[in-house]
Design a protein around this motif. Structure first.
Motif, short mmCIF file in Angstrom:
data_model
loop_
_atom_site.label_atom_id
_atom_site.label_comp_id
_atom_site.label_asym_id
_atom_site.label_seq_id
_atom_site.Cartn_x
_atom_site.Cartn_y
_atom_site.Cartn_z
N ASN A 33 0.77 -1.31 0.19
CA ASN A 33 -0.16 0.15 -0.13
C ASN A 33 0.68 1.28 0.01
OD1 ASN A 33 -1.97 1.92 0.44
ND2 ASN A 33 -2.99 0.94 2.17
N ILE B 242 -0.03 4.13 0.67
CA ILE B 242 -0.47 4.89 1.85
C ILE B 242 0.16 4.43 3.17
CG2 ILE B 242 -2.30 5.99 3.25
CD1 ILE B 242 -1.86 6.92 0.07
N PHE C 78 -0.13 5.66 6.58
CA PHE C 78 -1.05 5.70 7.62
C PHE C 78 -1.93 7.15 7.10
CE2 PHE C 78 2.94 7.60 9.07
CZ PHE C 78 2.39 8.84 9.40
N ASP C 79 -3.02 7.11 7.86
CA ASP C 79 -3.97 8.34 7.62
C ASP C 79 -3.80 9.15 9.20
OD1 ASP C 79 -4.85 7.60 5.21
OD2 ASP C 79 -6.51 6.20 6.21
N ILE D 8 -5.99 13.52 6.12
CA ILE D 8 -4.81 13.47 5.32
C ILE D 8 -3.96 12.12 5.29
CG2 ILE D 8 -2.21 14.43 5.55
CD1 ILE D 8 -3.44 16.90 7.13
N GLN D 9 -3.78 11.65 4.12
CA GLN D 9 -3.30 10.54 3.95
C GLN D 9 -1.67 10.59 3.72
OE1 GLN D 9 -5.12 8.95 0.31
NE2 GLN D 9 -6.22 7.53 1.66
N VAL D 10 -0.75 10.26 4.68
CA VAL D 10 0.54 10.28 4.57
C VAL D 10 1.18 8.99 3.74
CG1 VAL D 10 2.86 10.06 5.93
CG2 VAL D 10 0.52 11.17 6.84
N HIS D 11 1.65 9.59 2.47
CA HIS D 11 2.48 8.60 1.53
C HIS D 11 3.66 7.99 1.85
CE1 HIS D 11 -0.54 9.29 -1.74
NE2 HIS D 11 -0.98 9.87 -0.89
N TRP D 12 3.95 6.73 1.46
CA TRP D 12 5.51 6.22 1.90
C TRP D 12 6.46 6.92 1.14
CZ3 TRP D 12 6.97 3.64 5.61
CH2 TRP D 12 6.31 2.60 6.49
N TRP E 160 2.49 14.16 -4.69
CA TRP E 160 2.48 12.66 -3.86
C TRP E 160 2.33 11.70 -4.50
CZ3 TRP E 160 -0.61 17.04 -2.96
CH2 TRP E 160 -1.73 17.07 -3.79
N ASP E 161 1.62 11.66 -5.57
CA ASP E 161 1.37 10.30 -6.54
C ASP E 161 2.85 10.19 -7.45
OD1 ASP E 161 -1.01 10.07 -5.57
OD2 ASP E 161 -2.07 11.14 -6.99
N ASN F 289 5.37 3.31 -4.88
CA ASN F 289 4.31 3.83 -5.90
C ASN F 289 4.17 2.98 -7.16
OD1 ASN F 289 3.42 5.81 -4.20
ND2 ASN F 289 4.47 7.54 -5.46
#
Length: 276
Positions: A8, A10, A12-13, A17-21, A89-90, A142
């Motif tokens: 995943n 993501i 954590f949330d 707000i989603q925190v991306h790796w 972030w993507d 990603n």
């Protein structure tokens, strides 16, 4: 054969707000790079405050230039999806764009503070290479910066951990882990440069940075040739040609500066005084 689900992206949330790796890897890479640069800067006569102040300018400009560089070469898509331009972030930032933006800021900053530009570049460049190697793992999360279609048997032959093999199953096929090739090349470069940087009378001022340019551009040329998501101008892979230009320019500068300025300061001489 059972294909396990990809990791995943993501982490954590935090409420909405989603925190991306991706962001975690980038932030961790920057923090480590700054810490190591400050330690080395203190030894070479550059105060920590100068590095922190420079970062406040260089970091946002490097991110913006990295994104603009990427968007410019993907304009055929983004001109119809303007709302996605800011979605860094993507993924979708270009290292070369980041380096160009950061280099401009560093040159202007150092001149305004009367800090030797080449010395500052020497201090930070190995840590930048380290950060690049770490940042590629954000691409891994990603599922981007991958290579051509390959086989499961090939990936297993590389003795990769299973989680990497699983993550390289993209679009219904296994892919070359080019993110890993570049990351490992970067880590190896850091080890080589750091082992040579403190050898007396080996690097003139500016040559640590030029060594970094040589190392990264050489490896990037070959890795880029294996990728399927290269930024293109017609049939030309932009990063490959830029790698060639940077490699040739770096060699040329080393030769020119050695001949033109035979009495130039050695890297280990640092600055003559602590630069406030």
């Amino acid at each position: 054969m059972i294909i396990k689900l990809a990791l995943n992206p993501i982490a954590f949330d935090l409420g909405p707000i989603q925190v991306h790796w991706y962001g975690i890897f980038i932030a961790s890479a920057v923090i480590l790079a700054v810490y190591l640069s400050v330690r080395e800067g203190n030894k070479r006569g550059i105060k920590a405050d100068n590095i922190y102040d420079m970062l406040l300018w260089a970091l946002p400009f490097s991110i913006i230039s990295a994104r603009l560089y990427y968007v410019a070469f993907q304009w055929s898509y983004y001109q119809n999806h303007l709302d996605e331009i800011i979605r860094i972030w993507d993924g979708g930032i270009a290292i070369y764009g980041s380096l160009i933006g950061a280099a401009i800021v560093i040159i202007l900053f150092c001149r305004s503070r009367l800090i030797p530009v080449w010395l500052m570049l020497d201090v930070i460049s190995p840590t930048v290479l380290l950060a690049q190697g770490i940042g590629r793992w954000g691409n891994f999360m990603n599922q981007e910066a991958f290579g051509q279609i390959t086989s499961l048997a090939f990936l297993q032959h590389l003795h990769l951990p299973q989680f990497i093999i699983n993550q390289m199953y993209i679009g219904g096929a296994y892919r070359q882990p080019t993110f890993l090739y570049e990351s490992l090349w970067s880590f190896l470069g850091v080890a080589v440069i750091l082992s040579l940087r403190h050898v007396p009378h080996f690097f003139k001022r500016g040559e640590v940075f030029l060594m970094y340019v040589l190392w990264y551009s050489f490896g990037r040329f070959f890795v880029e040739g294996m990728r399927t998501d290269s930024l293109m101008i017609g049939s030309i892979r932009v990063s490959q040609w830029l790698s060639i230009v940077l490699f040739v320019v770096a060699i040329g500068l080393i030769i020119y500066r050695r001949r033109k300025y035979p009495d130039a300061s050695w890297y280990l001489d640092g600055a003559k005084r602590i630069l406030q």
